[in-house]
Scaffold this motif. Structure first.
Motif, short mmCIF file in Angstrom:
data_model
loop_
_atom_site.label_atom_id
_atom_site.label_comp_id
_atom_site.label_asym_id
_atom_site.label_seq_id
_atom_site.Cartn_x
_atom_site.Cartn_y
_atom_site.Cartn_z
N ARG A 12 -4.80 10.24 -7.91
CA ARG A 12 -4.35 9.47 -6.75
C ARG A 12 -5.34 8.37 -6.40
O ARG A 12 -4.97 7.25 -6.03
N GLN A 13 -6.64 8.68 -6.56
CA GLN A 13 -7.67 7.68 -6.22
C GLN A 13 -7.57 6.45 -7.12
O GLN A 13 -7.64 5.32 -6.67
N THR A 72 -4.94 5.41 -8.67
CA THR A 72 -3.71 4.70 -8.32
C THR A 72 -3.94 3.85 -7.07
O THR A 72 -3.53 2.68 -7.00
N GLU A 73 -4.62 4.44 -6.10
CA GLU A 73 -4.88 3.72 -4.86
C GLU A 73 -5.78 2.51 -5.11
O GLU A 73 -5.52 1.41 -4.59
N GLU A 74 -6.81 2.69 -5.94
CA GLU A 74 -7.71 1.56 -6.24
C GLU A 74 -6.95 0.44 -6.93
O GLU A 74 -7.13 -0.74 -6.62
N ILE A 87 1.68 3.70 -3.19
CA ILE A 87 0.70 4.55 -3.88
C ILE A 87 1.31 5.86 -4.38
O ILE A 87 1.20 6.20 -5.56
N ASP A 88 1.99 6.58 -3.51
CA ASP A 88 2.51 7.90 -3.91
C ASP A 88 3.55 7.77 -5.02
O ASP A 88 3.59 8.57 -5.96
N VAL A 98 0.83 -1.21 0.00
CA VAL A 98 0.00 0.00 0.00
C VAL A 98 0.87 1.26 0.00
O VAL A 98 0.51 2.28 -0.61
N SER A 99 2.04 1.19 0.59
CA SER A 99 2.90 2.38 0.64
C SER A 99 3.51 2.73 -0.73
O SER A 99 4.23 3.72 -0.85
N ARG A 135 -4.60 -1.26 -4.31
CA ARG A 135 -5.37 -2.07 -3.34
C ARG A 135 -5.93 -3.33 -4.00
O ARG A 135 -5.98 -4.40 -3.39
#
Ligand SMILES: CC(C)(COP(=O)(O)OP(=O)(O)OC[C@H]1O[C@@H](n2cnc3c(N)ncnc32)[C@H](O)[C@@H]1OP(=O)(O)O)[C@@H](O)C(=O)NCCC(=O)NCCS
Length: 170
Positions: A45-46, A48-50, A20-21, A17-18, A53
């Protein structure tokens, strides 16, 4: 965290998870998407996060179907993504996307060659497809350099792509 493989200059591992950035830094650059379906929508960013995850939840372990983070060994930087996407049964599609500052160093070819050899030796994949927009010269060149043969232009998703293929002779 699972490491899929290492090459001379790169390491490909499962996402955490880290990441993401760092992946967002790569995928928010519109130039990375010039020839892809995200052309008008560089990742936010959203998104990328999806994506991360989802990949973490899938916990892919074998190279018949996976996506991984591409790490430059010398710097430890996350410089892009690569993977094999489901396409036909036992015939996935190869994908790579790298940050612009890391283009032109032979990295995609290094990754592609290893993905093919690992998948052919260690899984029951019987062939791998590569698709690129007809005018995506760099991507088409990579597919040729890693031993894929051009098999013609075909409709793919909502557009026309140049198709490449390599069979597993194992
Ligand atoms: C396509 C991509 C993965 C290539 O990565 P890369 O690490 O720069 O590729 P390599 O350095 O291994 O090889 C690129 C080859 O294309 C050639 N090339 C690059 N741009 C070119 C151009 N505009 N015209 C002609 N050849 C070109 C390079 O000279 C090199 O060939 P060579 O070794 O014979 O000189 C990278 O540009 C990228 O991430 N692009 C955005 C995402 C994308 O389009 N991905 C593919 C579809 S999913």
């Amino acid at each position: 965290m699972h490491i899929y493989f290492k090459t001379e200059r790169l390491l490909v591992r499962q996402y955490v998870v880290s990441d993401i950035d760092n992946l967002f830094r790569v995928m928010s650059d519109v130039r990375v998407h010039t020839y892809t379906k995200d052309k008008d929508h560089p990742w936010d960013r959203q998104r990328t996060e999806e994506y991360i995850r989802f990949m973490v939840s899938k916990d892919f372990r074998t190279l018949d179907c996976f996506h991984g983070a591409v790490i430059e060994k010398e710097t430890g930087l996350l410089i892009g993504l690569c993977g094999l996407n489901p396409y036909e049964p036992r015939e996935p599609e190869i994908e790579f996307k790298l940050g612009v500052s890391h283009w032109g160093k032979g990295y995609a070819s290094e990754l592609g060659s290893r993905i093919i050899s690992e998948a052919f030796v260690n899984t029951n994949v019987r062939g791998i497809y590569g698709m690129a927009r007809p005018d995506n010269t760099a991507s088409r060149r990579v597919l040729e350099k890693i031993g894929m043969k051009y098999i013609g232009d075909r409709a793919f998703r909502d557009h026309k792509d140049s198709f490449y293929y390599i069979a597993n002779s194992k």
